[in-house]
Design a protein around this motif. Structure first.
Motif: not given
Length: 423
Positions: A26-30, A46-48, A69-72
């Protein structure tokens, strides 16, 4: 600004068929500027969010909740696009021959340094030694080797007595079975057998450079047509290698789907010729770096280099202006040039703008090769194939080569900023 609705992905039957490598995150690109598709407006700041290998949400940062808890990934200052496809590579150089006998780390390192560091999440190998790419794909999908999605035509089809002069030593050294086909029946039978064994298409040499007095040997049209018909009967695409006008004639008359590269020796392409390609739904792979690289390697005089590269560039320009489909490809693995900067420069010189180049890398190959409903766009429900660029390709198309991070199905497979390579 109108409200952008952010949707969470559903788990339809089609999406459940996605193949995911091991350890999808679970990955958040912010904070990035996101180009969802070549024909879509950008989303700034944006966030993906990627979950279970698929894009769960995409939109302005303030409208996308990031779970704890996700990788940001702090992506401020970067540009995000869908993962890139290279639709013309050859996985033949070490360590890709007999990959089951190679250490996983060596394979992963080679894939990273040659391909994923340039943003490629999918490679289409369009001619290699029999069984090699299928074996490598199996190791990737089992999670043993970190790498991109692999598609392959497996072994190519040469005309009888037409093994190209530049691969004869390879064929002799590896003791591979002959790739030549003498009859339509033989071509049809082998095409079906390779596809049944796991090939994703076929590639025929519409004409082959054999040297000597003959020079270029065309494949008989009935043989070419039989190979293409066998591929189509299995729902698979057919690529063609053309050298000159005779090869283009064989390719088009046989009903191929993709020209693997331009054919500078055929001369300029007219608008009428491009209209025929478009009417027949034939795509062209750019591969402009090929001619510059090969001629310089052979120490050809500069006027010869410029003539060939100029002819190839004109053909891409004609295809682009005529509305034909262009796919990105480099012939990497046959040529030892993996850096993609020059290909983007040459595509720009052919009149392609950054959106057209992005389409050649994303939506066009995904659509052409039957994955348009699940790859090629940054949209909820699509595969988590993403590229983070350190600069904006809308300002300079060479930014497509300046990759910070490559993500395949939610797993980081290249991270320029990491202390050690992603494995």
């Amino acid at each position: 600004m109108p409200k952008i609705t952010v949707h969470l992905c559903a788990t339809g039957a089609l999406l459940m068929s996605l193949a995911m490598p091991a350890a999808a995150q679970t990955l958040a690109i912010v904070g990035a500027r996101v180009y969802p598709a070549p024909d879509a407006a950008p989303i700034d700041d944006a966030t993906v969010l990627v979950r279970d290998g698929r894009i769960a949400a995409v939109g302005p940062r303030k409208r996308v909740d990031v779970p704890r808890g996700v990788r940001v990934v702090d992506a401020r200052g970067t540009t995000v696009t869908a993962g890139f496809w290279n639709s013309h590579v050859h996985l033949i150089a070490p360590p890709f021959h007999q990959p089951d006998a190679q250490p996983a780390a060596a394979l992963a390192d080679a894939l990273r340094e040659r391909f994923t560091k340039w943003g490629f999440t999918t490679l289409f190998d369009i001619a290699s030694l029999p069984g090699d790419v299928r074996a490598l794909r199996t190791r990737i999908e089992r999670g043993e080797v970190v790498g991109p999605q692999l598609l392959t035509v497996d072994m190519p089809f040469y005309p009888e007595h037409g093994t190209p002069i530049y691969v004869r030593e390879l064929w002799e050294r590896t003791r591979a079975p002959s790739a030549e086909v003498a009859t339509a029946a033989q071509g049809r039978s082998r095409a079906a057998a390779q596809i049944d064994a796991g090939a994703d298409g076929v590639k025929l040499f519409a004409d082959a450079i054999v040297g000597g007095q003959r020079g270029v040997l065309p494949m008989p049209k009935d043989v070419a047509r039989a190979i293409v018909e066998a591929a189509h009967a299995h729902g698979k695409p057919a690529f063609a290698h053309p050298t000159d006008a005779s090869g283009l004639d064989v390719a088009l008359d046989s009903g191929v789907d993709v020209l693997a590269h331009t054919a500078p020796e055929a001369g300029e392409w007219s608008s009428a010729f491009v209209a025929r390609l478009k009417a027949d739904d034939v795509a062209l792979v750019s591969t402009l770096t090929l001619f510059d690289s090969e001629l310089r390697r052979e120490n050809a005089p500069e006027p010869v280099v410029q003539r060939f590269v100029g002819a190839a560039t004109q053909q891409v320009r004609a295809m682009s202006q005529g509305g034909g489909q262009i796919l990105f490809g480099t012939d990497a693995g046959y040529i030892e040039v993996y850096d993609t900067h020059q290909e983007y420069r040459l595509m720009g010189a052919a009149g392609m703008d950054w959106r057209q180049i992005l389409a050649s890398l994303t939506t066009a190959p995904a659509q052409r090769f039957g994955q348009g409903a699940r790859r090629g766009r940054v949209e909820p429900g699509f595969a988590g194939d993403l590229v983070l660029l350190r600069n904006d390709p809308a300002k300079n198309a060479e930014a497509f080569a300046d990759v910070r991070m490559t993500v395949r199905d939610g797993r980081v497979i290249f991270d320029r900023d990491a202390d050690s390579p992603a494995r």
